[in-house]
Scaffold this motif. Structure first.
Motif, PDB file in Angstrom:
ATOM      1  N   ASN A  37      -3.410 -11.846 -12.997  1.00  0.00           N
ATOM      2  CA  ASN A  37      -2.416 -12.653 -12.283  1.00  0.00           C
ATOM      3  C   ASN A  37      -1.118 -11.888 -12.048  1.00  0.00           C
ATOM      4  N   CYS A  38      -1.259 -10.651 -11.613  1.00  0.00           N
ATOM      5  CA  CYS A  38      -0.113  -9.799 -11.312  1.00  0.00           C
ATOM      6  C   CYS A  38       0.181  -9.872  -9.812  1.00  0.00           C
ATOM      7  N   ALA A  39       1.001 -10.847  -9.437  1.00  0.00           N
ATOM      8  CA  ALA A  39       1.266 -11.105  -8.024  1.00  0.00           C
ATOM      9  C   ALA A  39       1.931  -9.926  -7.333  1.00  0.00           C
ATOM     10  N   LEU A  40       2.857  -9.260  -8.012  1.00  0.00           N
ATOM     11  CA  LEU A  40       3.551  -8.121  -7.394  1.00  0.00           C
ATOM     12  C   LEU A  40       2.600  -6.965  -7.129  1.00  0.00           C
ATOM     13  N   LEU A  41       1.764  -6.685  -8.088  1.00  0.00           N
ATOM     14  CA  LEU A  41       0.791  -5.609  -7.935  1.00  0.00           C
ATOM     15  C   LEU A  41      -0.229  -5.964  -6.859  1.00  0.00           C
ATOM     16  N   LEU A  42      -0.669  -7.196  -6.847  1.00  0.00           N
ATOM     17  CA  LEU A  42      -1.628  -7.642  -5.839  1.00  0.00           C
ATOM     18  C   LEU A  42      -1.024  -7.530  -4.439  1.00  0.00           C
ATOM     19  N   GLU A  43       0.235  -7.916  -4.306  1.00  0.00           N
ATOM     20  CA  GLU A  43       0.906  -7.818  -3.005  1.00  0.00           C
ATOM     21  C   GLU A  43       1.019  -6.366  -2.549  1.00  0.00           C
ATOM     22  N   LYS A  44       1.397  -5.477  -3.459  1.00  0.00           N
ATOM     23  CA  LYS A  44       1.508  -4.065  -3.090  1.00  0.00           C
ATOM     24  C   LYS A  44       0.148  -3.488  -2.719  1.00  0.00           C
ATOM     25  N   ALA A  45      -0.891  -3.861  -3.466  1.00  0.00           N
ATOM     26  CA  ALA A  45      -2.238  -3.378  -3.164  1.00  0.00           C
ATOM     27  C   ALA A  45      -2.714  -3.916  -1.812  1.00  0.00           C
ATOM     28  N   MET A  46      -2.447  -5.181  -1.537  1.00  0.00           N
ATOM     29  CA  MET A  46      -2.823  -5.762  -0.245  1.00  0.00           C
ATOM     30  C   MET A  46      -2.059  -5.075   0.892  1.00  0.00           C
ATOM     31  N   ASP A  47      -0.792  -4.775   0.665  1.00  0.00           N
ATOM     32  CA  ASP A  47      -0.015  -4.045   1.672  1.00  0.00           C
ATOM     33  C   ASP A  47      -0.651  -2.697   1.969  1.00  0.00           C
ATOM     34  N   TYR A  48      -1.114  -2.009   0.929  1.00  0.00           N
ATOM     35  CA  TYR A  48      -1.792  -0.727   1.123  1.00  0.00           C
ATOM     36  C   TYR A  48      -3.049  -0.916   1.974  1.00  0.00           C
ATOM     37  N   VAL A  49      -3.824  -1.938   1.660  1.00  0.00           N
ATOM     38  CA  VAL A  49      -5.056  -2.200   2.413  1.00  0.00           C
ATOM     39  C   VAL A  49      -4.733  -2.434   3.883  1.00  0.00           C
ATOM     40  N   VAL A  50      -3.718  -3.243   4.140  1.00  0.00           N
ATOM     41  CA  VAL A  50      -3.353  -3.550   5.522  1.00  0.00           C
ATOM     42  C   VAL A  50      -2.871  -2.290   6.246  1.00  0.00           C
ATOM     43  N   GLU A  51      -2.017  -1.516   5.590  1.00  0.00           N
ATOM     44  CA  GLU A  51      -1.464  -0.313   6.218  1.00  0.00           C
ATOM     45  C   GLU A  51      -2.521   0.766   6.445  1.00  0.00           C
ATOM     46  N   ASN A  52      -3.553   0.773   5.625  1.00  0.00           N
ATOM     47  CA  ASN A  52      -4.591   1.806   5.699  1.00  0.00           C
ATOM     48  C   ASN A  52      -5.952   1.192   5.968  1.00  0.00           C
ATOM     49  N   ARG A  53      -5.975   0.089   6.697  1.00  0.00           N
ATOM     50  CA  ARG A  53      -7.186  -0.708   6.835  1.00  0.00           C
ATOM     51  C   ARG A  53      -8.374   0.058   7.376  1.00  0.00           C
ATOM     52  N   ASN A  54      -8.192   0.927   8.354  1.00  0.00           N
ATOM     53  CA  ASN A  54      -9.334   1.650   8.922  1.00  0.00           C
ATOM     54  C   ASN A  54     -10.006   2.535   7.885  1.00  0.00           C
ATOM     55  N   GLU A  55      -9.209   3.272   7.131  1.00  0.00           N
ATOM     56  CA  GLU A  55      -9.750   4.140   6.088  1.00  0.00           C
ATOM     57  C   GLU A  55     -10.380   3.330   4.957  1.00  0.00           C
ATOM     58  N   VAL A  56      -9.715   2.253   4.555  1.00  0.00           N
ATOM     59  CA  VAL A  56     -10.216   1.427   3.456  1.00  0.00           C
ATOM     60  C   VAL A  56     -11.532   0.762   3.843  1.00  0.00           C
ATOM     61  N   ILE A  57     -11.589   0.193   5.034  1.00  0.00           N
ATOM     62  CA  ILE A  57     -12.800  -0.512   5.460  1.00  0.00           C
ATOM     63  C   ILE A  57     -13.991   0.441   5.545  1.00  0.00           C
ATOM     64  N   LYS A  58     -13.738   1.676   5.939  1.00  0.00           N
ATOM     65  CA  LYS A  58     -14.823   2.657   6.036  1.00  0.00           C
ATOM     66  C   LYS A  58     -15.362   3.070   4.668  1.00  0.00           C
ATOM     67  N   LYS A  59     -14.492   3.080   3.650  1.00  0.00           N
ATOM     68  CA  LYS A  59     -14.866   3.658   2.357  1.00  0.00           C
ATOM     69  C   LYS A  59     -15.148   2.649   1.255  1.00  0.00           C
ATOM     70  N   VAL A  60     -14.703   1.414   1.398  1.00  0.00           N
ATOM     71  CA  VAL A  60     -14.747   0.471   0.286  1.00  0.00           C
ATOM     72  C   VAL A  60     -15.685  -0.689   0.613  1.00  0.00           C
ATOM     73  N   SER A  61     -16.524  -1.031  -0.347  1.00  0.00           N
ATOM     74  CA  SER A  61     -17.362  -2.220  -0.233  1.00  0.00           C
ATOM     75  C   SER A  61     -16.645  -3.363  -0.938  1.00  0.00           C
ATOM     76  N   PHE A  62     -16.454  -4.440  -0.219  1.00  0.00           N
ATOM     77  CA  PHE A  62     -15.731  -5.570  -0.788  1.00  0.00           C
ATOM     78  C   PHE A  62     -16.665  -6.665  -1.294  1.00  0.00           C
TER      79      PHE A  62
END
Length: 102
Positions: free
Chosen positions: A55-80
């Motif tokens: 339940n680390c909201a700040l960390l989750l927000e920063k991680a989500m921001d990274y995903v959004v900013e790097n979405r093309n690379e993340v979507i290609k490499k990560v299985s959700f």
């Protein structure tokens, strides 16, 4: 706790503070964890799952921001497939809102 101890042991302190209900320590440790977090496509899934489990909201927000900013690379490499449904909805909503505004 010294700033040096917080910096060196932030994840372990989040774990302990979460376990024993020490909200102030958890927030301080989480803030250090967020400040020092370096996300990559290789570690982003673990970071998202960890932030959600503690339940680390700040960390989750920063991680989500990274995903959004790097979405093309993340979507290609990560299985959700291992993301909980609620987190997957948040992830998709973040991608959608970024796509509409950016």
């Amino acid at each position: 706790i010294s700033q040096e101890d917080l910096e060196e042991n932030s994840r372990e302190l989040v774990d302990a503070a979460d376990r024993f209900g020490m909200a102030n320590l958890k927030l301080k440790a989480e803030a250090c964890l967020v400040r020092n977090a370096t996300f990559t496509p290789d570690n982003i899934l673990d970071s998202l799952l960890y932030a959600d489990s503690k339940n680390c909201a700040l960390l989750l927000e920063k991680a989500m921001d990274y995903v959004v900013e790097n979405r093309n690379e993340v979507i290609k490499k990560v299985s959700f497939e291992d993301l909980p449904g609620s987190m997957l909805r948040d992830f998709l909503a973040a991608l959608g809102s970024k796509g509409q505004s950016g």
